[in-house]
Scaffold this motif. Structure first.
Motif, PDB file in Angstrom:
ATOM      1  N   ASP A 292     -41.318 -14.875  -9.112  1.00 29.78           N
ATOM      2  CA  ASP A 292     -40.781 -15.150  -7.782  1.00 29.78           C
ATOM      3  C   ASP A 292     -39.288 -14.811  -7.829  1.00 29.78           C
ATOM      4  OD1 ASP A 292     -40.254 -15.964  -5.230  1.00 29.78           O
ATOM      5  OD2 ASP A 292     -40.981 -18.019  -5.472  1.00 29.78           O
ATOM      6  N   LEU A 293     -38.931 -13.643  -7.310  1.00 35.40           N
ATOM      7  CA  LEU A 293     -37.582 -13.134  -7.449  1.00 35.40           C
ATOM      8  C   LEU A 293     -36.849 -13.148  -6.115  1.00 35.40           C
ATOM      9  CD1 LEU A 293     -38.332  -9.968  -9.633  1.00 35.40           C
ATOM     10  CD2 LEU A 293     -37.667 -12.240 -10.424  1.00 35.40           C
ATOM     11  N   ASN A 294     -35.570 -13.551  -6.163  1.00 33.31           N
ATOM     12  CA  ASN A 294     -34.724 -13.423  -4.985  1.00 33.31           C
ATOM     13  C   ASN A 294     -34.138 -12.010  -4.956  1.00 33.31           C
ATOM     14  OD1 ASN A 294     -32.699 -13.394  -6.922  1.00 33.31           O
ATOM     15  ND2 ASN A 294     -32.011 -15.492  -6.495  1.00 33.31           N
ATOM     16  N   ALA A 295     -33.229 -11.762  -4.025  1.00 33.82           N
ATOM     17  CA  ALA A 295     -32.686 -10.412  -3.863  1.00 33.82           C
ATOM     18  C   ALA A 295     -31.988  -9.923  -5.139  1.00 33.82           C
ATOM     19  CB  ALA A 295     -31.732 -10.366  -2.676  1.00 33.82           C
ATOM     20  N   ARG A 296     -31.255 -10.834  -5.830  1.00 35.66           N
ATOM     21  CA  ARG A 296     -30.591 -10.443  -7.078  1.00 35.66           C
ATOM     22  C   ARG A 296     -31.621 -10.087  -8.145  1.00 35.66           C
ATOM     23  NH1 ARG A 296     -25.610 -11.677  -8.740  1.00 35.66           N
ATOM     24  NH2 ARG A 296     -26.368 -12.538 -10.709  1.00 35.66           N
ATOM     25  N   GLY A 297     -32.658 -10.893  -8.255  1.00 35.20           N
ATOM     26  CA  GLY A 297     -33.706 -10.620  -9.219  1.00 35.20           C
ATOM     27  C   GLY A 297     -34.422  -9.304  -8.937  1.00 35.20           C
ATOM     28  N   MET A 298     -34.649  -9.028  -7.644  1.00 32.15           N
ATOM     29  CA  MET A 298     -35.282  -7.765  -7.265  1.00 32.15           C
ATOM     30  C   MET A 298     -34.409  -6.582  -7.671  1.00 32.15           C
ATOM     31  SD  MET A 298     -36.631  -8.934  -3.502  1.00 32.15           S
ATOM     32  CE  MET A 298     -36.904  -7.279  -2.889  1.00 32.15           C
TER      33      MET A 298
END
Length: 369
Positions: A292-298
Protein backbone atom coordinates in the motif's frame (compact mmCIF):
# COMPACT_ATOMS: atom_id res chain seq x y z
CA UNK A 1 -11.64 3.72 -4.40
CA UNK A 2 -11.78 5.11 -7.97
CA UNK A 3 -8.79 3.73 -9.84
CA UNK A 4 -7.11 3.95 -13.21
CA UNK A 5 -8.36 1.34 -15.71
CA UNK A 6 -6.66 -2.05 -15.74
CA UNK A 7 -4.46 -2.49 -18.82
CA UNK A 8 -3.16 -6.02 -18.13
CA UNK A 9 -5.02 -9.19 -17.13
CA UNK A 10 -3.38 -12.22 -15.51
CA UNK A 11 -5.24 -15.54 -15.20
CA UNK A 12 -3.66 -18.03 -12.79
CA UNK A 13 -4.05 -21.74 -13.59
CA UNK A 14 -2.38 -23.50 -10.65
CA UNK A 15 -2.19 -27.10 -11.90
CA UNK A 16 0.76 -29.20 -13.09
CA UNK A 17 1.40 -32.82 -14.00
CA UNK A 18 4.05 -32.82 -11.25
CA UNK A 19 5.57 -30.24 -8.95
CA UNK A 20 9.22 -29.38 -9.56
CA UNK A 21 11.55 -29.47 -6.56
CA UNK A 22 12.47 -25.78 -6.85
CA UNK A 23 8.92 -24.42 -7.28
CA UNK A 24 7.32 -22.23 -4.62
CA UNK A 25 4.44 -20.93 -6.77
CA UNK A 26 0.81 -21.43 -5.74
CA UNK A 27 0.46 -24.66 -7.73
CA UNK A 28 -0.37 -28.31 -7.17
CA UNK A 29 0.17 -31.59 -8.99
CA UNK A 30 -3.35 -32.65 -9.97
CA UNK A 31 -4.35 -35.36 -12.50
CA UNK A 32 -5.57 -33.89 -15.79
CA UNK A 33 -8.98 -35.57 -15.42
CA UNK A 34 -9.59 -34.23 -11.89
CA UNK A 35 -12.99 -32.61 -11.19
CA UNK A 36 -11.02 -30.06 -9.13
CA UNK A 37 -9.70 -28.53 -12.37
CA UNK A 38 -13.21 -28.44 -13.88
CA UNK A 39 -14.58 -26.60 -10.86
CA UNK A 40 -11.67 -24.14 -10.85
CA UNK A 41 -12.01 -23.26 -14.53
CA UNK A 42 -15.78 -22.83 -14.23
CA UNK A 43 -15.27 -20.46 -11.29
CA UNK A 44 -12.58 -18.54 -13.21
CA UNK A 45 -15.01 -18.10 -16.12
CA UNK A 46 -17.58 -16.69 -13.70
CA UNK A 47 -14.99 -14.26 -12.34
CA UNK A 48 -14.16 -13.10 -15.87
CA UNK A 49 -17.83 -12.51 -16.70
CA UNK A 50 -18.37 -10.68 -13.42
CA UNK A 51 -15.42 -8.35 -14.04
CA UNK A 52 -16.66 -7.71 -17.57
CA UNK A 53 -20.10 -6.70 -16.21
CA UNK A 54 -18.39 -4.38 -13.75
CA UNK A 55 -16.61 -2.68 -16.67
CA UNK A 56 -13.12 -3.72 -15.53
CA UNK A 57 -12.00 -5.38 -18.79
CA UNK A 58 -12.72 -2.59 -21.27
CA UNK A 59 -9.16 -1.22 -21.46
CA UNK A 60 -7.16 -4.50 -21.31
CA UNK A 61 -4.19 -4.48 -23.70
CA UNK A 62 -2.39 -7.69 -22.62
CA UNK A 63 -3.60 -11.03 -21.27
CA UNK A 64 -1.40 -13.70 -19.70
CA UNK A 65 -2.48 -17.26 -18.87
CA UNK A 66 0.12 -18.45 -16.37
CA UNK A 67 0.56 -21.07 -13.74
CA UNK A 68 1.16 -23.77 -13.00
CA UNK A 69 0.90 -25.21 -16.47
CA UNK A 70 -2.03 -23.89 -18.52
CA UNK A 71 -1.47 -26.56 -21.20
CA UNK A 72 -2.06 -29.22 -18.49
CA UNK A 73 -5.74 -28.20 -18.45
CA UNK A 74 -6.37 -29.82 -21.82
CA UNK A 75 -8.20 -28.52 -24.85
CA UNK A 76 -11.82 -28.53 -23.70
CA UNK A 77 -11.14 -26.46 -20.57
CA UNK A 78 -8.82 -24.06 -22.37
CA UNK A 79 -11.43 -23.63 -25.10
CA UNK A 80 -14.12 -22.79 -22.55
CA UNK A 81 -11.83 -20.32 -20.80
CA UNK A 82 -10.72 -18.57 -23.99
CA UNK A 83 -14.27 -18.50 -25.39
CA UNK A 84 -15.49 -16.86 -22.17
CA UNK A 85 -12.66 -14.36 -22.44
CA UNK A 86 -13.50 -13.51 -26.06
CA UNK A 87 -17.14 -12.89 -25.10
CA UNK A 88 -16.14 -10.71 -22.14
CA UNK A 89 -13.54 -8.38 -23.64
CA UNK A 90 -11.95 -7.24 -26.88
CA UNK A 91 -9.57 -10.07 -27.80
CA UNK A 92 -8.34 -8.65 -31.10
CA UNK A 93 -4.92 -9.29 -32.69
CA UNK A 94 -3.53 -6.06 -31.21
CA UNK A 95 -4.21 -7.45 -27.70
CA UNK A 96 -1.17 -9.51 -26.72
CA UNK A 97 -2.49 -12.82 -25.36
CA UNK A 98 0.18 -15.13 -23.96
CA UNK A 99 -0.30 -18.71 -22.79
CA UNK A 100 2.34 -20.64 -20.86
CA UNK A 101 2.84 -24.29 -21.81
CA UNK A 102 5.12 -27.15 -20.89
CA UNK A 103 6.50 -29.60 -23.46
CA UNK A 104 4.82 -32.69 -22.02
CA UNK A 105 1.30 -31.29 -22.55
CA UNK A 106 1.55 -29.08 -25.65
CA UNK A 107 0.22 -30.74 -28.81
CA UNK A 108 -0.19 -29.54 -32.39
CA UNK A 109 -3.97 -29.72 -32.01
CA UNK A 110 -3.86 -27.58 -28.87
CA UNK A 111 -1.64 -25.10 -30.70
CA UNK A 112 -4.14 -24.84 -33.58
CA UNK A 113 -7.15 -24.43 -31.29
CA UNK A 114 -5.77 -21.87 -28.83
CA UNK A 115 -4.41 -19.85 -31.76
CA UNK A 116 -7.89 -19.85 -33.35
CA UNK A 117 -9.39 -18.70 -30.02
CA UNK A 118 -7.18 -15.61 -29.72
CA UNK A 119 -3.87 -16.63 -28.11
CA UNK A 120 -1.08 -15.01 -30.15
CA UNK A 121 2.00 -15.73 -28.03
CA UNK A 122 3.22 -19.00 -26.50
CA UNK A 123 5.76 -19.20 -23.67
CA UNK A 124 7.23 -22.69 -23.29
CA UNK A 125 8.89 -23.83 -20.05
CA UNK A 126 11.91 -25.63 -21.52
CA UNK A 127 14.47 -24.76 -18.76
CA UNK A 128 17.23 -26.76 -20.51
CA UNK A 129 17.91 -28.87 -23.60
CA UNK A 130 20.24 -31.09 -21.54
CA UNK A 131 18.57 -34.27 -20.25
CA UNK A 132 20.94 -34.53 -17.26
CA UNK A 133 20.06 -30.98 -16.16
CA UNK A 134 16.34 -31.64 -16.67
CA UNK A 135 16.69 -34.71 -14.43
CA UNK A 136 18.26 -32.60 -11.65
CA UNK A 137 15.35 -30.15 -11.92
CA UNK A 138 12.81 -33.00 -11.87
CA UNK A 139 11.10 -31.79 -15.04
CA UNK A 140 8.36 -33.94 -16.59
CA UNK A 141 9.86 -33.72 -20.10
CA UNK A 142 13.13 -34.48 -21.85
CA UNK A 143 15.04 -32.53 -24.50
CA UNK A 144 13.29 -34.32 -27.38
CA UNK A 145 9.89 -33.30 -26.01
CA UNK A 146 11.13 -29.70 -25.76
CA UNK A 147 12.15 -29.76 -29.43
CA UNK A 148 8.78 -31.21 -30.44
CA UNK A 149 6.89 -28.58 -28.40
CA UNK A 150 8.72 -25.68 -30.04
CA UNK A 151 8.12 -27.20 -33.49
CA UNK A 152 4.42 -27.69 -32.68
CA UNK A 153 4.12 -24.09 -31.47
CA UNK A 154 5.66 -22.81 -34.70
CA UNK A 155 2.99 -24.49 -36.84
CA UNK A 156 0.78 -21.49 -35.98
CA UNK A 157 2.71 -19.01 -33.84
CA UNK A 158 5.40 -16.59 -34.94
CA UNK A 159 5.71 -15.26 -31.38
CA UNK A 160 7.23 -18.16 -29.41
CA UNK A 161 9.23 -17.71 -26.20
CA UNK A 162 11.23 -20.25 -24.22
CA UNK A 163 12.29 -20.11 -20.58
CA UNK A 164 15.78 -21.32 -19.66
CA UNK A 165 17.31 -21.73 -16.21
CA UNK A 166 20.95 -21.27 -15.22
CA UNK A 167 23.13 -21.76 -12.17
CA UNK A 168 21.72 -25.25 -11.62
CA UNK A 169 23.97 -27.56 -9.54
CA UNK A 170 25.94 -29.74 -11.95
CA UNK A 171 25.13 -27.53 -14.96
CA UNK A 172 28.35 -26.61 -16.74
CA UNK A 173 28.90 -23.38 -18.63
CA UNK A 174 29.13 -25.38 -21.86
CA UNK A 175 25.82 -27.14 -21.14
CA UNK A 176 24.07 -23.86 -20.50
CA UNK A 177 25.59 -22.20 -23.56
CA UNK A 178 24.50 -25.16 -25.69
CA UNK A 179 20.91 -24.70 -24.47
CA UNK A 180 20.95 -21.00 -25.33
CA UNK A 181 22.36 -21.76 -28.78
CA UNK A 182 19.74 -24.47 -29.27
CA UNK A 183 16.93 -22.00 -28.50
CA UNK A 184 18.38 -19.63 -31.10
CA UNK A 185 18.73 -22.37 -33.71
CA UNK A 186 15.09 -23.39 -33.24
CA UNK A 187 14.01 -19.92 -34.34
CA UNK A 188 12.21 -18.69 -31.23
CA UNK A 189 11.62 -14.94 -30.98
CA UNK A 190 12.00 -14.49 -27.21
CA UNK A 191 14.14 -16.06 -24.48
CA UNK A 192 13.85 -15.57 -20.73
CA UNK A 193 16.80 -16.65 -18.56
CA UNK A 194 16.29 -17.22 -14.83
CA UNK A 195 18.96 -18.17 -12.27
CA UNK A 196 17.90 -21.01 -9.99
CA UNK A 197 16.78 -19.66 -6.62
CA UNK A 198 16.42 -21.92 -3.60
CA UNK A 199 13.15 -20.93 -1.95
CA UNK A 200 12.18 -21.82 1.62
CA UNK A 201 9.83 -24.77 2.13
CA UNK A 202 10.71 -26.43 -1.19
CA UNK A 203 12.25 -29.90 -1.67
CA UNK A 204 15.36 -28.22 -3.09
CA UNK A 205 15.75 -26.20 0.12
CA UNK A 206 15.47 -29.39 2.20
CA UNK A 207 18.04 -31.07 -0.05
CA UNK A 208 20.48 -28.17 0.35
CA UNK A 209 20.05 -28.20 4.14
CA UNK A 210 20.63 -31.97 4.18
CA UNK A 211 23.80 -31.63 2.11
CA UNK A 212 22.25 -33.60 -0.78
CA UNK A 213 22.30 -30.68 -3.22
CA UNK A 214 24.87 -27.94 -3.72
CA UNK A 215 23.66 -24.42 -3.15
CA UNK A 216 23.69 -22.33 -6.36
CA UNK A 217 26.92 -20.36 -6.74
CA UNK A 218 26.48 -16.62 -7.35
CA UNK A 219 29.63 -16.48 -9.48
CA UNK A 220 28.44 -19.36 -11.65
CA UNK A 221 25.03 -17.73 -12.09
CA UNK A 222 26.73 -14.46 -13.09
CA UNK A 223 28.92 -16.32 -15.60
CA UNK A 224 25.86 -18.03 -17.09
CA UNK A 225 23.92 -14.77 -17.37
CA UNK A 226 26.91 -13.23 -19.18
CA UNK A 227 26.98 -16.20 -21.57
CA UNK A 228 23.28 -15.69 -22.33
CA UNK A 229 23.80 -11.96 -22.95
CA UNK A 230 26.70 -12.61 -25.33
CA UNK A 231 25.18 -15.47 -27.31
CA UNK A 232 21.77 -13.84 -27.70
CA UNK A 233 23.22 -10.44 -28.66
CA UNK A 234 25.33 -12.14 -31.35
CA UNK A 235 22.15 -13.79 -32.65
CA UNK A 236 20.30 -10.46 -32.95
CA UNK A 237 18.29 -10.57 -29.74
CA UNK A 238 17.90 -7.37 -27.72
CA UNK A 239 17.99 -7.52 -23.93
CA UNK A 240 15.09 -5.35 -22.83
CA UNK A 241 14.74 -6.48 -19.22
CA UNK A 242 17.06 -8.07 -16.67
CA UNK A 243 15.95 -11.62 -17.55
CA UNK A 244 14.42 -11.21 -21.02
CA UNK A 245 15.72 -11.07 -24.58
CA UNK A 246 13.71 -10.62 -27.76
CA UNK A 247 14.10 -10.22 -31.47
CA UNK A 248 13.08 -6.68 -32.52
CA UNK A 249 9.32 -6.26 -32.14
CA UNK A 250 8.83 -9.35 -29.97
CA UNK A 251 9.27 -7.94 -26.46
CA UNK A 252 6.61 -9.18 -24.03
CA UNK A 253 4.23 -6.24 -23.59
CA UNK A 254 2.72 -7.97 -20.55
CA UNK A 255 6.11 -8.27 -18.83
CA UNK A 256 6.84 -4.62 -19.60
CA UNK A 257 3.50 -3.63 -18.03
CA UNK A 258 4.68 -5.03 -14.68
CA UNK A 259 7.87 -2.93 -14.78
CA UNK A 260 6.25 0.34 -15.88
CA UNK A 261 3.53 0.86 -13.27
CA UNK A 262 0.61 -0.30 -15.43
CA UNK A 263 -2.45 -1.32 -13.36
CA UNK A 264 -3.12 -5.05 -13.69
CA UNK A 265 -5.95 -7.37 -12.67
CA UNK A 266 -5.22 -10.88 -11.44
CA UNK A 267 -7.92 -13.56 -11.37
CA UNK A 268 -7.59 -17.04 -9.89
CA UNK A 269 -6.04 -18.51 -6.76
CA UNK A 270 -3.20 -16.34 -5.37
CA UNK A 271 -3.20 -14.01 -8.39
CA UNK A 272 -2.15 -10.46 -7.50
CA UNK A 273 -3.99 -7.30 -8.54
CA UNK A 274 -2.46 -3.82 -8.63
CA UNK A 275 -4.77 -0.81 -8.53
CA UNK A 276 -3.68 2.81 -8.51
CA UNK A 277 -4.70 6.40 -8.90
CA UNK A 278 -2.64 9.58 -8.57
CA UNK A 279 -2.35 9.28 -4.77
CA UNK A 280 -2.16 5.57 -4.02
CA UNK A 281 -0.99 2.20 -5.36
CA UNK A 282 -2.21 -1.00 -3.75
CA UNK A 283 -1.52 -4.67 -4.41
CA UNK A 284 -3.95 -7.30 -3.20
CA UNK A 285 -3.48 -11.07 -3.18
CA UNK A 286 -6.06 -13.56 -1.86
CA UNK A 287 -8.00 -10.66 -0.35
CA UNK A 288 -4.97 -9.42 1.61
CA UNK A 289 -3.22 -6.10 0.95
CA UNK A 290 0.44 -6.90 0.25
CA UNK A 291 1.56 -3.36 -0.70
CA UNK A 292 0.00 0.00 0.00
CA UNK A 293 2.06 2.90 -1.33
CA UNK A 294 1.47 6.63 -1.16
CA UNK A 295 2.65 9.01 -3.88
CA UNK A 296 6.25 9.00 -2.53
CA UNK A 297 6.29 5.22 -2.41
CA UNK A 298 4.93 5.03 -5.95
CA UNK A 299 7.65 7.39 -7.22
CA UNK A 300 10.39 5.33 -5.56
CA UNK A 301 8.97 2.05 -6.80
CA UNK A 302 8.72 3.35 -10.37
CA UNK A 303 12.41 4.31 -10.30
CA UNK A 304 13.28 0.89 -8.92
CA UNK A 305 11.16 -1.01 -11.46
CA UNK A 306 12.52 1.13 -14.27
CA UNK A 307 15.99 -0.19 -13.47
CA UNK A 308 14.85 -3.72 -14.36
CA UNK A 309 14.55 -2.45 -17.94
CA UNK A 310 17.49 -1.88 -20.29
CA UNK A 311 16.11 1.53 -21.17
CA UNK A 312 16.14 2.61 -17.49
CA UNK A 313 14.46 5.92 -16.67
CA UNK A 314 14.64 9.29 -18.42
CA UNK A 315 15.93 12.55 -16.97
CA UNK A 316 12.35 13.86 -17.14
CA UNK A 317 11.17 10.86 -15.11
CA UNK A 318 13.86 11.52 -12.50
CA UNK A 319 12.95 15.22 -12.37
CA UNK A 320 9.28 14.37 -11.74
CA UNK A 321 10.27 11.86 -9.05
CA UNK A 322 12.58 14.44 -7.42
CA UNK A 323 9.58 16.70 -6.75
CA UNK A 324 8.49 14.04 -4.24
CA UNK A 325 11.92 12.50 -3.53
CA UNK A 326 14.48 15.34 -3.44
CA UNK A 327 17.38 12.93 -2.80
CA UNK A 328 16.75 10.92 -5.99
CA UNK A 329 19.33 12.67 -8.24
CA UNK A 330 22.05 12.41 -5.60
CA UNK A 331 21.32 8.71 -5.00
CA UNK A 332 21.56 8.02 -8.73
CA UNK A 333 24.92 9.84 -8.82
CA UNK A 334 26.14 7.65 -5.93
CA UNK A 335 24.94 4.51 -7.72
CA UNK A 336 26.83 5.63 -10.82
CA UNK A 337 30.03 6.01 -8.77
CA UNK A 338 29.50 2.46 -7.52
CA UNK A 339 29.15 1.25 -11.12
CA UNK A 340 25.54 0.12 -10.69
CA UNK A 341 24.00 2.64 -13.10
CA UNK A 342 25.22 4.87 -15.93
CA UNK A 343 23.94 8.13 -17.42
CA UNK A 344 23.87 8.51 -21.20
CA UNK A 345 21.64 10.09 -23.84
CA UNK A 346 19.37 11.68 -21.26
CA UNK A 347 18.62 8.42 -19.43
CA UNK A 348 19.77 6.60 -16.32
CA UNK A 349 20.31 2.93 -17.15
CA UNK A 350 21.36 -0.12 -15.10
CA UNK A 351 24.78 -1.59 -15.79
CA UNK A 352 25.47 -5.30 -15.99
CA UNK A 353 26.96 -5.02 -12.49
CA UNK A 354 23.80 -3.23 -11.35
CA UNK A 355 21.70 -6.17 -12.47
CA UNK A 356 24.04 -8.71 -10.89
CA UNK A 357 23.96 -6.68 -7.63
CA UNK A 358 20.25 -6.01 -7.93
CA UNK A 359 19.58 -5.98 -4.18
CA UNK A 360 21.94 -3.01 -3.77
CA UNK A 361 20.53 -1.13 -6.76
CA UNK A 362 16.84 -1.71 -6.11
CA UNK A 363 17.17 -1.26 -2.36
CA UNK A 364 18.86 2.14 -2.68
CA UNK A 365 16.07 3.42 -4.93
CA UNK A 366 13.18 2.00 -2.94
CA UNK A 367 14.69 3.38 0.27
CA UNK A 368 14.14 6.89 -1.15
CA UNK A 369 10.54 6.62 0.03
Amino acid sequence: MPHDPYKALYLHLPFCVKRCGYCDFATAAVPADSPEIDAYVEDLCLQIRRKAKEGELGAIETVYLGGGTPSHLGLSRLSMLLYTLSLSMRLEPDVECTMEANPESLTERMVRDVWALGVNRLSIGVQSFDDDVLAVLGRAHDADAAHRAVAAAQTRFENVSVDLMCGIPGQSASSFEASVREAVSLGVTHVSVYPLTIEAHTPFNAAVLAGELDEPDDDVEAEHMEIAARVLAEAGFERYEVASYARPGFQSRHNIAYWTGVPYLGLGRSAATMTQNAERRMRVQDGQVTDDLNARGMAAEDLMLGMRMTRGVSDDHVARAAALLPAAPAVLEELALEGLVKHEDGRWRPTERGWLCGNDLYGALFDLA
